[in-house]
Design an enzyme around this catalytic site. Structure first.
Site, PDB file in Angstrom:
ATOM      1  N   SER A 185      13.402  -0.611   2.260  1.00 52.66           N
ATOM      2  CA  SER A 185      14.037  -0.390   0.980  1.00 52.66           C
ATOM      3  C   SER A 185      13.124   0.266  -0.057  1.00 52.66           C
ATOM      4  O   SER A 185      13.616   0.760  -1.068  1.00 52.66           O
ATOM      5  CB  SER A 185      14.532  -1.728   0.416  1.00 52.66           C
ATOM      6  OG  SER A 185      13.437  -2.584   0.133  1.00 52.66           O
TER       7      SER A 185
ATOM      8  N   LYS B 130       7.956   0.087  -7.779  1.00 50.12           N
ATOM      9  CA  LYS B 130       9.306  -0.122  -7.248  1.00 50.12           C
ATOM     10  C   LYS B 130      10.144  -0.834  -8.301  1.00 50.12           C
ATOM     11  O   LYS B 130       9.657  -1.779  -8.947  1.00 50.12           O
ATOM     12  CB  LYS B 130       9.216  -0.956  -5.965  1.00 50.12           C
ATOM     13  CG  LYS B 130      10.548  -1.164  -5.246  1.00 50.12           C
ATOM     14  CD  LYS B 130      10.355  -1.941  -3.942  1.00 50.12           C
ATOM     15  CE  LYS B 130      11.647  -2.100  -3.166  1.00 50.12           C
ATOM     16  NZ  LYS B 130      11.471  -2.841  -1.894  1.00 50.12           N
TER      17      LYS B 130
ATOM     18  N   SER C 140      10.153  -3.394   4.547  1.00 50.07           N
ATOM     19  CA  SER C 140      10.412  -2.405   3.499  1.00 50.07           C
ATOM     20  C   SER C 140       9.203  -1.714   2.900  1.00 50.07           C
ATOM     21  O   SER C 140       9.362  -0.770   2.131  1.00 50.07           O
ATOM     22  CB  SER C 140      11.208  -3.035   2.362  1.00 50.07           C
ATOM     23  OG  SER C 140      12.555  -3.100   2.734  1.00 50.07           O
TER      24      SER C 140
END
Ligand code: GLN
Length: 485
Positions: free
Chosen positions: A151, A76, A175
Protein backbone atom coordinates in the site's frame (compact mmCIF):
# COMPACT_ATOMS: atom_id res chain seq x y z
CA UNK A 1 20.65 15.87 -7.36
CA UNK A 2 17.31 14.10 -7.95
CA UNK A 3 18.74 10.62 -7.76
CA UNK A 4 21.34 11.10 -5.06
CA UNK A 5 21.15 9.20 -1.80
CA UNK A 6 20.55 10.89 1.54
CA UNK A 7 24.16 10.15 2.41
CA UNK A 8 25.39 11.95 -0.71
CA UNK A 9 23.00 14.84 -0.23
CA UNK A 10 24.15 15.24 3.37
CA UNK A 11 27.73 15.55 2.11
CA UNK A 12 26.66 18.13 -0.47
CA UNK A 13 24.90 20.21 2.19
CA UNK A 14 27.87 19.98 4.47
CA UNK A 15 30.31 20.98 1.73
CA UNK A 16 28.10 23.90 0.79
CA UNK A 17 27.56 22.60 -2.77
CA UNK A 18 23.90 23.56 -2.35
CA UNK A 19 21.65 24.77 0.43
CA UNK A 20 18.69 22.96 1.86
CA UNK A 21 16.45 25.59 0.25
CA UNK A 22 17.98 24.92 -3.17
CA UNK A 23 17.62 21.17 -2.74
CA UNK A 24 14.06 21.43 -1.45
CA UNK A 25 13.02 23.88 -4.16
CA UNK A 26 14.42 21.70 -6.88
CA UNK A 27 12.52 18.64 -5.60
CA UNK A 28 9.28 20.60 -5.17
CA UNK A 29 9.61 21.93 -8.72
CA UNK A 30 10.22 18.45 -10.02
CA UNK A 31 7.14 17.17 -8.20
CA UNK A 32 5.10 19.98 -9.69
CA UNK A 33 6.40 19.25 -13.18
CA UNK A 34 6.17 15.46 -13.21
CA UNK A 35 3.89 14.14 -10.49
CA UNK A 36 0.68 14.97 -12.35
CA UNK A 37 1.28 11.77 -14.26
CA UNK A 38 2.70 9.58 -11.47
CA UNK A 39 0.26 10.74 -8.74
CA UNK A 40 2.57 9.81 -5.89
CA UNK A 41 1.61 12.74 -3.64
CA UNK A 42 -1.80 13.46 -2.15
CA UNK A 43 -0.62 16.70 -0.54
CA UNK A 44 2.51 18.73 -1.24
CA UNK A 45 3.45 21.12 1.57
CA UNK A 46 5.58 23.60 -0.34
CA UNK A 47 5.45 26.52 2.07
CA UNK A 48 6.12 24.47 5.20
CA UNK A 49 8.95 22.62 3.44
CA UNK A 50 10.68 25.81 2.34
CA UNK A 51 10.30 27.37 5.78
CA UNK A 52 11.83 24.25 7.35
CA UNK A 53 14.64 24.33 4.78
CA UNK A 54 15.44 27.92 5.71
CA UNK A 55 15.52 26.98 9.39
CA UNK A 56 17.93 24.15 8.59
CA UNK A 57 20.15 26.42 6.51
CA UNK A 58 20.27 28.98 9.30
CA UNK A 59 21.16 26.32 11.87
CA UNK A 60 23.91 25.04 9.60
CA UNK A 61 25.27 28.54 9.13
CA UNK A 62 25.54 28.75 12.93
CA UNK A 63 27.66 25.63 12.94
CA UNK A 64 25.07 23.07 13.94
CA UNK A 65 25.58 19.66 12.32
CA UNK A 66 22.92 17.04 12.88
CA UNK A 67 23.48 14.37 10.18
CA UNK A 68 19.97 14.44 8.68
CA UNK A 69 19.31 18.17 9.11
CA UNK A 70 18.07 19.90 5.97
CA UNK A 71 17.37 16.66 4.10
CA UNK A 72 13.90 16.27 2.59
CA UNK A 73 11.67 13.22 2.60
CA UNK A 74 8.08 12.25 1.85
CA UNK A 75 5.64 10.84 4.38
CA UNK A 76 3.00 8.22 3.70
CA UNK A 77 -0.41 9.76 4.26
CA UNK A 78 -1.09 7.36 7.12
CA UNK A 79 1.07 9.29 9.60
CA UNK A 80 -0.68 12.09 11.45
CA UNK A 81 0.72 15.51 10.70
CA UNK A 82 -0.49 18.43 12.75
CA UNK A 83 -2.49 20.92 10.73
CA UNK A 84 -1.90 19.05 7.46
CA UNK A 85 -4.44 16.65 6.01
CA UNK A 86 -3.94 12.97 6.88
CA UNK A 87 -6.25 11.18 4.45
CA UNK A 88 -5.04 7.57 4.70
CA UNK A 89 -6.05 7.35 1.02
CA UNK A 90 -9.72 7.48 2.00
CA UNK A 91 -12.68 9.71 1.32
CA UNK A 92 -13.47 9.09 4.99
CA UNK A 93 -10.46 11.19 6.04
CA UNK A 94 -10.31 13.53 3.06
CA UNK A 95 -11.12 16.43 5.40
CA UNK A 96 -9.14 15.22 8.43
CA UNK A 97 -6.41 17.36 9.93
CA UNK A 98 -4.78 15.70 12.88
CA UNK A 99 -4.33 17.85 15.95
CA UNK A 100 -0.94 16.24 16.65
CA UNK A 101 2.08 14.66 14.95
CA UNK A 102 2.87 10.96 14.88
CA UNK A 103 5.91 10.10 16.99
CA UNK A 104 8.00 9.28 13.92
CA UNK A 105 7.08 12.61 12.34
CA UNK A 106 8.18 14.37 15.53
CA UNK A 107 11.42 12.42 15.59
CA UNK A 108 12.25 13.26 11.99
CA UNK A 109 11.50 16.91 12.63
CA UNK A 110 13.71 16.83 15.69
CA UNK A 111 16.46 15.41 13.46
CA UNK A 112 15.98 18.43 11.20
CA UNK A 113 14.42 16.58 8.26
CA UNK A 114 12.00 18.34 5.95
CA UNK A 115 8.69 16.89 4.85
CA UNK A 116 7.85 17.57 1.19
CA UNK A 117 4.34 16.27 1.65
CA UNK A 118 2.11 13.25 2.09
CA UNK A 119 2.16 10.30 -0.29
CA UNK A 120 -0.61 8.38 -1.94
CA UNK A 121 -1.53 4.92 -0.65
CA UNK A 122 -4.14 2.21 -0.77
CA UNK A 123 -7.13 3.20 1.35
CA UNK A 124 -6.33 2.45 5.00
CA UNK A 125 -3.25 0.57 3.73
CA UNK A 126 -5.38 -2.23 2.31
CA UNK A 127 -3.98 -3.35 -1.01
CA UNK A 128 -0.92 -4.35 -3.00
CA UNK A 129 -1.18 -2.05 -6.01
CA UNK A 130 -2.21 1.42 -4.83
CA UNK A 131 -5.32 1.09 -6.95
CA UNK A 132 -7.53 1.27 -3.84
CA UNK A 133 -6.82 4.94 -3.21
CA UNK A 134 -9.58 7.55 -3.14
CA UNK A 135 -7.06 9.81 -4.91
CA UNK A 136 -6.60 7.48 -7.86
CA UNK A 137 -3.90 4.96 -8.70
CA UNK A 138 -0.18 5.69 -8.64
CA UNK A 139 1.84 4.81 -11.73
CA UNK A 140 5.16 3.02 -11.60
CA UNK A 141 7.89 5.47 -12.65
CA UNK A 142 9.75 2.66 -14.44
CA UNK A 143 6.78 1.80 -16.60
CA UNK A 144 3.62 3.85 -16.42
CA UNK A 145 1.45 0.93 -17.46
CA UNK A 146 2.46 -0.91 -14.27
CA UNK A 147 1.38 -0.53 -10.65
CA UNK A 148 3.96 0.73 -8.12
CA UNK A 149 2.87 -1.90 -5.58
CA UNK A 150 1.04 -1.10 -2.38
CA UNK A 151 0.00 0.00 0.00
CA UNK A 152 2.99 2.40 0.28
CA UNK A 153 2.96 2.86 -3.50
CA UNK A 154 3.12 6.64 -3.42
CA UNK A 155 6.18 6.59 -1.16
CA UNK A 156 7.96 4.04 -3.36
CA UNK A 157 7.10 5.85 -6.60
CA UNK A 158 8.16 9.23 -5.17
CA UNK A 159 11.62 7.86 -4.34
CA UNK A 160 12.00 6.03 -7.67
CA UNK A 161 10.88 9.08 -9.65
CA UNK A 162 13.45 11.35 -8.02
CA UNK A 163 10.86 13.41 -6.14
CA UNK A 164 12.23 12.60 -2.69
CA UNK A 165 15.44 10.89 -1.61
CA UNK A 166 13.53 8.85 0.96
CA UNK A 167 10.07 8.25 2.35
CA UNK A 168 8.26 6.75 5.28
CA UNK A 169 6.06 3.75 4.68
CA UNK A 170 4.14 1.24 6.74
CA UNK A 171 4.03 -2.51 6.40
CA UNK A 172 1.19 -4.67 7.72
CA UNK A 173 1.62 -7.56 5.30
CA UNK A 174 4.25 -6.33 2.85
CA UNK A 175 3.41 -2.71 2.14
CA UNK A 176 6.97 -1.43 2.46
CA UNK A 177 8.82 -4.37 0.90
CA UNK A 178 6.58 -5.12 -2.09
CA UNK A 179 6.35 -1.54 -3.42
CA UNK A 180 10.08 -1.12 -2.76
CA UNK A 181 10.65 -4.21 -4.91
CA UNK A 182 8.30 -3.00 -7.67
CA UNK A 183 9.91 0.46 -7.79
CA UNK A 184 13.55 -0.60 -7.51
CA UNK A 185 14.27 0.97 -4.12
CA UNK A 186 15.30 -0.29 -0.67
CA UNK A 187 12.59 -0.71 1.97
CA UNK A 188 12.85 -2.01 5.53
CA UNK A 189 10.06 -3.35 7.71
CA UNK A 190 11.43 -3.25 11.25
CA UNK A 191 10.65 -5.73 14.02
CA UNK A 192 7.17 -5.20 15.45
CA UNK A 193 7.60 -2.74 18.31
CA UNK A 194 10.89 -1.25 17.10
CA UNK A 195 9.19 1.90 15.76
CA UNK A 196 6.34 3.67 17.53
CA UNK A 197 2.87 3.37 16.02
CA UNK A 198 1.60 6.44 17.86
CA UNK A 199 -0.11 8.67 15.34
CA UNK A 200 -0.03 6.05 12.60
CA UNK A 201 -3.63 5.45 11.49
CA UNK A 202 -4.37 1.90 12.67
CA UNK A 203 -5.19 -0.88 10.20
CA UNK A 204 -4.23 -4.14 11.95
CA UNK A 205 -2.57 -3.12 15.19
CA UNK A 206 -0.71 -6.36 15.91
CA UNK A 207 0.91 -6.27 12.45
CA UNK A 208 1.37 -2.60 11.48
CA UNK A 209 4.90 -1.25 11.54
CA UNK A 210 6.37 1.94 10.09
CA UNK A 211 9.73 1.97 8.41
CA UNK A 212 12.11 3.63 5.94
CA UNK A 213 12.07 3.50 2.13
CA UNK A 214 15.13 4.94 0.42
CA UNK A 215 17.78 4.51 -2.28
CA UNK A 216 20.19 2.43 -0.25
CA UNK A 217 20.50 0.31 2.86
CA UNK A 218 22.84 2.94 4.26
CA UNK A 219 20.10 5.56 3.96
CA UNK A 220 17.63 3.19 5.60
CA UNK A 221 20.13 2.79 8.46
CA UNK A 222 20.22 6.58 8.91
CA UNK A 223 16.45 6.80 8.96
CA UNK A 224 15.82 3.81 11.17
CA UNK A 225 18.25 5.21 13.71
CA UNK A 226 16.21 8.41 13.73
CA UNK A 227 12.74 6.88 14.05
CA UNK A 228 13.29 3.77 16.20
CA UNK A 229 12.90 3.60 19.94
CA UNK A 230 10.59 3.24 22.88
CA UNK A 231 7.59 5.53 23.08
CA UNK A 232 5.52 5.87 26.22
CA UNK A 233 2.55 6.69 24.00
CA UNK A 234 2.68 3.29 22.26
CA UNK A 235 2.53 0.45 24.77
CA UNK A 236 3.61 -2.05 22.10
CA UNK A 237 6.83 -0.18 21.35
CA UNK A 238 9.76 -1.97 22.88
CA UNK A 239 12.05 -0.49 25.51
CA UNK A 240 15.32 -1.58 24.01
CA UNK A 241 18.37 0.45 23.16
CA UNK A 242 18.57 1.61 19.53
CA UNK A 243 21.93 0.46 18.22
CA UNK A 244 24.13 2.50 15.90
CA UNK A 245 22.95 0.95 12.64
CA UNK A 246 25.63 2.76 10.65
CA UNK A 247 28.41 1.22 12.69
CA UNK A 248 27.37 -2.28 11.63
CA UNK A 249 27.17 -1.64 7.88
CA UNK A 250 30.74 -2.52 6.99
CA UNK A 251 31.04 -5.84 8.81
CA UNK A 252 32.30 -8.50 6.36
CA UNK A 253 29.91 -11.30 5.41
CA UNK A 254 32.47 -14.05 5.55
CA UNK A 255 30.83 -17.13 7.02
CA UNK A 256 27.30 -15.66 6.98
CA UNK A 257 24.77 -18.49 6.86
CA UNK A 258 21.96 -17.83 4.40
CA UNK A 259 18.88 -20.03 4.32
CA UNK A 260 16.69 -20.25 1.23
CA UNK A 261 13.18 -21.26 2.28
CA UNK A 262 12.16 -23.88 -0.25
CA UNK A 263 8.54 -22.71 -0.01
CA UNK A 264 9.63 -19.32 -1.44
CA UNK A 265 10.92 -20.88 -4.65
CA UNK A 266 7.98 -23.06 -5.64
CA UNK A 267 5.00 -22.86 -7.96
CA UNK A 268 3.82 -19.38 -8.83
CA UNK A 269 7.27 -17.79 -8.79
CA UNK A 270 7.98 -15.92 -12.00
CA UNK A 271 11.01 -17.35 -13.85
CA UNK A 272 12.74 -13.98 -14.32
CA UNK A 273 12.29 -13.13 -10.64
CA UNK A 274 13.70 -16.51 -9.65
CA UNK A 275 16.77 -16.15 -11.83
CA UNK A 276 17.49 -12.63 -10.52
CA UNK A 277 17.22 -13.89 -6.93
CA UNK A 278 19.47 -16.90 -7.62
CA UNK A 279 21.99 -14.54 -9.20
CA UNK A 280 21.89 -12.32 -6.10
CA UNK A 281 22.55 -15.38 -3.94
CA UNK A 282 25.64 -16.10 -6.04
CA UNK A 283 26.85 -12.58 -5.28
CA UNK A 284 26.53 -13.41 -1.58
CA UNK A 285 28.47 -16.62 -2.08
CA UNK A 286 31.23 -14.62 -3.72
CA UNK A 287 31.24 -12.42 -0.60
CA UNK A 288 31.92 -15.46 1.56
CA UNK A 289 28.41 -16.49 2.61
CA UNK A 290 27.31 -20.11 2.93
CA UNK A 291 23.95 -21.01 1.46
CA UNK A 292 21.62 -23.87 2.34
CA UNK A 293 17.98 -24.76 1.86
CA UNK A 294 15.61 -24.50 4.80
CA UNK A 295 11.90 -25.12 5.23
CA UNK A 296 9.13 -22.93 6.63
CA UNK A 297 6.47 -25.63 6.56
CA UNK A 298 3.47 -23.47 7.46
CA UNK A 299 4.06 -20.89 4.72
CA UNK A 300 0.94 -21.93 2.81
CA UNK A 301 -1.18 -20.95 5.83
CA UNK A 302 0.15 -17.39 6.08
CA UNK A 303 -2.19 -15.72 3.59
CA UNK A 304 -5.34 -17.40 4.99
CA UNK A 305 -4.34 -16.62 8.61
CA UNK A 306 -3.54 -13.01 7.74
CA UNK A 307 -6.85 -12.53 5.96
CA UNK A 308 -8.65 -13.56 9.13
CA UNK A 309 -6.51 -11.62 11.64
CA UNK A 310 -5.98 -8.40 9.67
CA UNK A 311 -9.66 -7.85 8.77
CA UNK A 312 -10.69 -8.71 12.35
CA UNK A 313 -8.40 -6.03 13.73
CA UNK A 314 -9.39 -3.63 10.94
CA UNK A 315 -13.09 -4.05 11.61
CA UNK A 316 -12.47 -3.12 15.20
CA UNK A 317 -10.08 -0.23 14.44
CA UNK A 318 -12.33 1.23 11.76
CA UNK A 319 -15.40 1.30 14.00
CA UNK A 320 -14.19 4.73 15.20
CA UNK A 321 -15.17 6.31 11.87
CA UNK A 322 -18.78 6.94 12.69
CA UNK A 323 -19.46 10.28 11.06
CA UNK A 324 -19.46 11.90 14.49
CA UNK A 325 -15.90 12.14 15.73
CA UNK A 326 -13.75 11.79 12.62
CA UNK A 327 -13.91 12.50 8.96
CA UNK A 328 -16.72 12.20 6.49
CA UNK A 329 -20.29 12.88 7.59
CA UNK A 330 -23.25 12.32 5.30
CA UNK A 331 -25.59 15.18 4.45
CA UNK A 332 -28.89 15.62 6.33
CA UNK A 333 -29.03 12.45 8.45
CA UNK A 334 -32.55 11.67 9.60
CA UNK A 335 -31.41 10.00 12.82
CA UNK A 336 -28.28 8.62 14.46
CA UNK A 337 -28.48 5.26 12.77
CA UNK A 338 -28.83 6.91 9.37
CA UNK A 339 -25.81 9.09 10.20
CA UNK A 340 -23.66 6.04 10.99
CA UNK A 341 -24.82 4.00 8.04
CA UNK A 342 -24.61 6.60 5.34
CA UNK A 343 -21.40 8.21 6.59
CA UNK A 344 -19.66 4.83 6.52
CA UNK A 345 -21.29 3.72 3.26
CA UNK A 346 -20.16 6.93 1.54
CA UNK A 347 -16.77 7.29 3.22
CA UNK A 348 -15.27 3.81 2.74
CA UNK A 349 -14.29 2.21 -0.56
CA UNK A 350 -15.07 -1.36 -1.64
CA UNK A 351 -11.94 -3.10 -0.34
CA UNK A 352 -12.28 -1.50 3.08
CA UNK A 353 -15.93 -2.52 3.25
CA UNK A 354 -15.02 -6.06 2.24
CA UNK A 355 -12.51 -6.29 5.09
CA UNK A 356 -14.93 -4.82 7.64
CA UNK A 357 -17.52 -7.40 6.64
CA UNK A 358 -15.05 -10.29 6.83
CA UNK A 359 -13.61 -9.07 10.13
CA UNK A 360 -16.96 -8.51 11.74
CA UNK A 361 -18.06 -11.96 10.66
CA UNK A 362 -14.98 -13.79 11.95
CA UNK A 363 -15.23 -12.07 15.32
CA UNK A 364 -18.92 -12.75 15.75
CA UNK A 365 -20.28 -15.23 18.26
CA UNK A 366 -20.18 -18.77 16.95
CA UNK A 367 -17.45 -18.02 14.41
CA UNK A 368 -14.75 -16.64 16.68
CA UNK A 369 -13.30 -20.06 17.62
CA UNK A 370 -13.51 -21.41 14.10
CA UNK A 371 -11.76 -18.47 12.48
CA UNK A 372 -10.07 -15.98 14.75
CA UNK A 373 -8.78 -18.33 17.43
CA UNK A 374 -7.66 -20.82 14.79
CA UNK A 375 -5.85 -18.12 12.86
CA UNK A 376 -4.00 -17.05 16.02
CA UNK A 377 -2.90 -20.65 16.57
CA UNK A 378 -1.64 -20.81 12.99
CA UNK A 379 0.17 -17.52 13.58
CA UNK A 380 2.07 -19.13 16.43
CA UNK A 381 3.14 -22.02 14.18
CA UNK A 382 4.33 -19.60 11.50
CA UNK A 383 6.40 -17.73 14.05
CA UNK A 384 7.87 -21.02 15.27
CA UNK A 385 8.88 -21.92 11.68
CA UNK A 386 11.08 -18.83 11.60
CA UNK A 387 12.51 -19.47 15.06
CA UNK A 388 13.44 -23.01 14.00
CA UNK A 389 15.04 -21.76 10.77
CA UNK A 390 17.11 -19.20 12.69
CA UNK A 391 18.55 -22.04 14.76
CA UNK A 392 20.30 -23.13 11.57
CA UNK A 393 21.00 -19.93 9.63
CA UNK A 394 21.62 -16.22 10.25
CA UNK A 395 19.31 -14.75 7.63
CA UNK A 396 16.76 -15.98 5.13
CA UNK A 397 16.58 -14.82 1.53
CA UNK A 398 14.06 -15.05 -1.27
CA UNK A 399 11.96 -12.90 -3.57
CA UNK A 400 9.96 -10.01 -2.11
CA UNK A 401 7.08 -10.73 -4.48
CA UNK A 402 6.23 -13.61 -6.81
CA UNK A 403 6.22 -11.40 -9.93
CA UNK A 404 7.58 -8.05 -11.03
CA UNK A 405 5.12 -5.14 -11.01
CA UNK A 406 1.94 -6.15 -12.80
CA UNK A 407 -0.15 -4.02 -15.17
CA UNK A 408 -2.54 -1.43 -13.81
CA UNK A 409 -6.01 -2.97 -13.73
CA UNK A 410 -4.67 -6.52 -14.12
CA UNK A 411 -5.90 -7.98 -10.84
CA UNK A 412 -9.65 -7.64 -10.64
CA UNK A 413 -10.21 -10.54 -8.27
CA UNK A 414 -9.32 -9.72 -4.64
CA UNK A 415 -7.87 -13.17 -3.94
CA UNK A 416 -5.36 -12.88 -6.79
CA UNK A 417 -4.32 -9.55 -5.26
CA UNK A 418 -4.00 -11.16 -1.81
CA UNK A 419 -1.65 -13.76 -3.28
CA UNK A 420 0.83 -10.99 -4.09
CA UNK A 421 1.73 -11.15 -0.42
CA UNK A 422 2.73 -14.80 -0.14
CA UNK A 423 6.39 -14.02 0.62
CA UNK A 424 5.86 -10.98 2.83
CA UNK A 425 2.86 -11.66 5.04
CA UNK A 426 4.31 -14.39 7.26
CA UNK A 427 7.01 -11.94 8.35
CA UNK A 428 4.41 -9.61 9.87
CA UNK A 429 2.63 -12.52 11.52
CA UNK A 430 5.96 -13.53 13.11
CA UNK A 431 6.90 -9.93 13.96
CA UNK A 432 10.41 -10.26 12.50
CA UNK A 433 12.18 -7.65 10.34
CA UNK A 434 12.58 -7.83 6.56
CA UNK A 435 14.21 -5.70 3.90
CA UNK A 436 13.78 -5.60 0.13
CA UNK A 437 16.75 -4.55 -2.01
CA UNK A 438 16.90 -4.03 -5.79
CA UNK A 439 18.32 -7.13 -7.48
CA UNK A 440 17.61 -6.92 -11.20
CA UNK A 441 14.95 -6.30 -13.79
CA UNK A 442 12.37 -8.11 -15.86
CA UNK A 443 12.38 -5.88 -18.91
CA UNK A 444 11.86 -2.39 -17.52
CA UNK A 445 10.37 -3.60 -14.24
CA UNK A 446 12.55 -3.95 -11.11
CA UNK A 447 12.91 -7.09 -8.98
CA UNK A 448 13.44 -7.11 -5.20
CA UNK A 449 15.47 -9.51 -3.08
CA UNK A 450 13.97 -9.99 0.37
CA UNK A 451 16.24 -10.60 3.38
CA UNK A 452 14.77 -11.69 6.72
CA UNK A 453 16.32 -11.77 10.16
CA UNK A 454 15.55 -12.54 13.76
CA UNK A 455 13.65 -10.12 15.97
CA UNK A 456 15.65 -6.89 16.37
CA UNK A 457 18.29 -7.97 13.82
CA UNK A 458 17.77 -4.80 11.74
CA UNK A 459 21.47 -3.97 12.08
CA UNK A 460 22.40 -7.30 10.56
CA UNK A 461 19.86 -6.96 7.74
CA UNK A 462 21.14 -3.50 6.89
CA UNK A 463 24.72 -4.81 6.93
CA UNK A 464 23.83 -7.74 4.68
CA UNK A 465 21.92 -5.44 2.30
CA UNK A 466 24.66 -2.80 2.31
CA UNK A 467 27.34 -5.33 1.41
CA UNK A 468 25.24 -6.43 -1.57
CA UNK A 469 24.91 -2.82 -2.64
CA UNK A 470 28.68 -2.40 -2.42
CA UNK A 471 29.02 -5.28 -4.87
CA UNK A 472 26.17 -4.44 -7.27
CA UNK A 473 24.65 -1.34 -8.81
CA UNK A 474 20.97 -2.28 -9.14
CA UNK A 475 20.07 0.25 -6.47
CA UNK A 476 21.86 3.00 -8.42
CA UNK A 477 19.64 2.60 -11.49
CA UNK A 478 16.77 4.96 -11.91
CA UNK A 479 14.10 5.52 -14.52
CA UNK A 480 14.88 8.19 -17.09
CA UNK A 481 12.69 11.27 -17.04
CA UNK A 482 11.23 10.06 -20.31
CA UNK A 483 9.79 7.11 -18.47
CA UNK A 484 8.78 9.28 -15.57
CA UNK A 485 6.96 11.81 -17.74
N1 GLN B 1 -1.40 -6.20 0.77
C1 GLN B 1 -1.71 -6.48 2.13
C2 GLN B 1 -3.14 -6.09 2.42
O1 GLN B 1 -3.81 -5.72 1.55
C3 GLN B 1 -0.75 -5.79 3.05
C4 GLN B 1 -0.99 -4.33 3.13
C5 GLN B 1 -0.06 -3.66 4.08
O2 GLN B 1 1.03 -4.17 4.39
N2 GLN B 1 -0.50 -2.54 4.60
O3 GLN B 1 -3.58 -6.16 3.52
Amino acid sequence: MHHMTLTELAKGLKAGDFSSRELTTSLLDRIERLDGEINSFVTVTRDQALAAADTADQARAKGESRPLAGLPLAIKDIFCTQGIRTSCGSKMLDNFQAPYNATVVEKLRAAGMISLGKTNMDEFAMGSSNENSFYGPVKNPWDRTAVPGGSSGGSAAAVAAGFAPAALGTDTGGSIRQPAAFCGITGLKPTYGRVSRYGMVAFASSLDQGGPMARSAEDCAHLLGAIAGHDLRDSTSVARVVPDYLAELDAPLDGLKIGLPKEYFGDGLDAEVESAIREAIRVYESLGAKVCEVSLPHTHLAVPAYYVIAPAEASSNLSRYDGVRFGHRCDNPVDLEDLYKRSRAEGFGDEVKRRILIGTHTLSEGFFDAYYRKAQQVRRLIRQDFMDAFEEVDVLMGPAAPTPAFDLGAKKDPVSMYLQDIYTIAINLAGIPGISVPAGFAGKRPIGLQILGQHFAEGQLLNVAHQFQQATDWHRRHPTDQETT
